[in-house]
Design an enzyme around this catalytic site. Structure first.
Site, short mmCIF file in Angstrom:
data_model
loop_
_atom_site.label_atom_id
_atom_site.label_comp_id
_atom_site.label_asym_id
_atom_site.label_seq_id
_atom_site.Cartn_x
_atom_site.Cartn_y
_atom_site.Cartn_z
NE ARG A 78 -2.52 -1.11 3.30
CZ ARG A 78 -3.08 -1.66 4.27
NH1 ARG A 78 -4.61 -1.46 4.28
NH2 ARG A 78 -2.54 -1.72 5.33
CG ASP A 81 -6.29 -1.95 0.01
OD1 ASP A 81 -6.22 -3.17 0.21
OD2 ASP A 81 -7.01 -0.99 0.81
CE LYS A 135 4.77 -19.77 10.70
NZ LYS A 135 5.42 -18.74 11.03
CE LYS A 141 14.95 -23.36 8.68
NZ LYS A 141 16.15 -22.27 8.64
CD GLU A 152 13.13 -18.03 16.44
OE1 GLU A 152 13.60 -17.17 15.41
OE2 GLU A 152 12.07 -18.14 16.78
CG ASP A 201 5.48 -17.39 14.96
OD1 ASP A 201 5.11 -17.18 13.99
OD2 ASP A 201 6.77 -17.43 15.38
CG HIS A 218 8.73 -23.83 11.43
ND1 HIS A 218 8.22 -23.73 10.04
CD2 HIS A 218 8.77 -22.32 11.62
CE1 HIS A 218 8.29 -22.60 9.62
NE2 HIS A 218 8.47 -21.53 10.74
CE LYS A 224 9.47 -15.32 17.89
NZ LYS A 224 10.29 -15.81 17.03
CE LYS A 229 18.95 -19.10 13.61
NZ LYS A 229 17.43 -19.15 13.84
C1 BG6 Z 1 8.98 -17.95 11.24
C2 BG6 Z 1 8.43 -17.56 12.51
O1 BG6 Z 1 8.10 -18.93 10.64
O2 BG6 Z 1 10.25 -18.64 11.67
C3 BG6 Z 1 9.40 -16.56 13.33
O3 BG6 Z 1 7.28 -16.78 12.28
C4 BG6 Z 1 10.65 -17.56 13.46
O4 BG6 Z 1 8.83 -16.26 14.64
C5 BG6 Z 1 11.03 -18.06 12.18
O5 BG6 Z 1 11.60 -16.48 13.83
C6 BG6 Z 1 12.51 -19.03 12.43
O6 BG6 Z 1 13.10 -19.32 11.30
P1 BG6 Z 1 14.62 -19.60 10.99
O7 BG6 Z 1 14.74 -20.08 9.52
O8 BG6 Z 1 15.28 -18.44 11.50
O9 BG6 Z 1 14.70 -20.73 12.05
#
Ligand code: BG6
Length: 490
Positions: free
Chosen positions: A50, A93, A149, A183, A217, A236, A241, A341, A346
């Site tokens: 937008r 839009d 997603k 991946k 993460e 999320d 995942h 998080k 990580k």
């Molecule tokens: C996304 C989530 O799908 O995956 C995020 O919405 C997350 O919150 C991310 O940070 C993690 O992906 P990756 O590839 O960095 O492990």
């Protein structure tokens, strides 16, 4: 299933074109594909959002963000210039049909040109955009749609979205993306299981004690507080995942490596997940929320102080679950899922913990075999085996057999990002690594039950200090079964 044509010439339309996903992931991935000459000749890329931006402002925006997400060694000035010449920006839009009509005119779409509509937007825009595309004649057989997603917010909303999108695009042209499936090591998990004989005979409850799947993460919610606070780690990360990783560990060998055969087997796993309901949502899951703390030597605020987050938020930023796949292969084997998080490190990894040998011949076999599949930051598979210490006597010790995938394939140059592989799959019409409608719905069904139970039994998430491994209850979840998280042993 209809076979889609491989694009020889293509228009890629990114809705949500100035968002983080587009600027940090999709455009850098498209740049790499362009630089590697993987994009069909004369591909055009349209970024749609937008915001009013002229060409120069758009280019500056793209350059600023993309350059921060492309390794300096891969940035070639000439390649970047020619990549930018493929880009077009249009301020629209997309929920307004008149704007999509304007887009159609600008595209001057010609027959035979494959069109990829990538919806990097909030899920509530999926249906209006798809309908507008159909009305403007942009949803013909040569088009495909990619849905990021989360697909909806619950089973009910996912059913609505799937039904409405299904009226416009047939299933073979819908690509529900989960970038974890793109991946390298995740795909290698299938190679490890189904291209080698070594593990498959023992890949079952008789030999495997438990499985751990961790996606931790160090990042917080960054600029996505608004979205995240209404979503949480369960929607999320777990719904997509983590459950997809679980499917790849637990699925039966598919009869062939094609989209439906692979997805049929994943679906069976999702359908075999034991529902976690009522009091079990308290006993078999842990919800956490990060409090202030320190990550990588930097002080960080508590979740509820993040931008666009309610300061009395009940949203979880950490989830641990003891899941069970109820079928012949897996009955009784705990599958521990964990994601958070602002964690200490990580790491995305899968641990397959085998049972101890049945008879301790040497008296010191303290360690059972274990397979460690590291997805990131390192791509490696390590098998822990018992070996004899050099010298006199039978003193045993665990040693690691290491398959470092990055080293094993040293000759290949840059490692591909998941989005590169998946974008190319869309262009080539290959939906093997995308979620089918019934898979997404089965995943929501399982997750929704837990979220519903939380509403009654587990309203407040447990606080954990940022920079740690989550709430203590996550350790207790395993300890009651005599298990520990892999990281607590390091
Ligand atoms: C996304 C989530 O799908 O995956 C995020 O919405 C997350 O919150 C991310 O940070 C993690 O992906 P990756 O590839 O960095 O492990």
């Amino acid at each position: 299933m209809t076979r889609l044509t491989i694009a020889t010439t293509c228009d890629i339309l990114v809705f949500g074109g100035t968002g983080d996903l587009s600027l940090h992931k999709l455009l850098p991935a498209l740049y790499h594909l362009h630089n590697d000459e993987r994009l069909p000749a004369d591909t055009r890329i349209f970024c749609l959002a937008r915001r009013e931006l002229d060409d120069a402002a758009f280019e500056a925006l793209v350059e600023r963000h993309c350059h921060a997400h492309i390794a300096a060694a891969d940035l070639d000035t000439q390649a970047w210039r020619s990549f930018v010449s493929r880009l077009n920006y249009l301020s629209i839009d997309a929920s307004r049909s008149s704007d999509i009509d304007r887009l159609a005119k600008r595209l001057a779409h010609s027959e035979g040109r494959v069109m990829v509509h990538y919806l990097a937007t909030a899920p509530n825009l999926f249906v209006p955009i798809a309908r507008n595309l159909a009305q403007a004649g942009l949803a013909g057989p040569e088009s495909r749609i990619v849905l990021e997603k989360p697909l909806g917010h619950s089973l009910e909303s996912a059913l609505d979205i799937n039904a409405a999108i299904g009226e416009v695009f047939d299933e073979s042209r819908i690509f529900r993306i989960d970038h974890y499936l793109g991946k390298e090591t995740v795909q290698n998990l299938m190679a490890l299981r189904f291209a080698n004989l070594l593990y498959e005979p023992t890949w079952r409850a008789a030999f495997i004690d438990h499985v751990q799947i961790t996606v931790n993460e160090t990042l917080g919610v960054e600029t996505r507080g608004g979205y995240y606070d209404g979503s949480g780690a369960m929607r999320d990360m777990v719904q997509n995942h983590l459950l997809q990783l679980l499917c790849l560990v637990a699925m039966e060998p598919p009869v062939s490596y094609n989209a439906d055969a692979v997805r049929n087997e994943k679906l069976k796993v999702l359908e075999a997940l034991r529902p976690i309901t009522g009091q079990d949502t308290y006993d078999k899951t842990v919800r956490g929320q990060y409090a202030e703390g320190s990550v990588g030597g930097r002080d960080v605020p508590a979740y509820y102080f993040e931008e666009n987050v309610d300061n009395d938020s009940d949203t979880e930023t950490f989830v641990a679950i003891q899941a069970e796949v109820q079928n012949w292969r897996w009955a009784g084997v705990p599958f521990y899922l964990r994601t958070g998080k602002r964690m200490a490190k990580k790491t995305s990894e899968i641990v397959i913990q085998f049972k101890p040998v049945p008879h301790h011949l040497f008296g010191t076999e303290g360690h059972a075999n274990r397979l460690l599949i590291s997805i990131q930051p390192e791509e490696r598979i390590t098998a822990q085996m018992m070996a004899k210490r050099p010298g006199k006597g039978m003193s045993l010790e665990p040693v690691e057999f290491d398959l470092n995938l990055a080293n094993a394939f040293k000759q290949s140059k840059r490692r591909w990002d998941a989005y590169e592989r998946l974008l190319l799959d869309v262009i080539e019409g290959d939906s093997k690594l995308f979620m089918r409608r019934d898979e997404v719905e089965a995943a929501w069904r399982w997750v929704d039950t837990i979220i519903e139970g939380w509403g009654q039994h587990y309203k407040r998430p447990r606080p954990y200090s940022a920079g740690t491994n989550g709430p203590e209850q996550a350790n207790l979840l395993l300890q009651r079964n005599g298990h520990t998280w892999h990281d607590s042993e390091r």
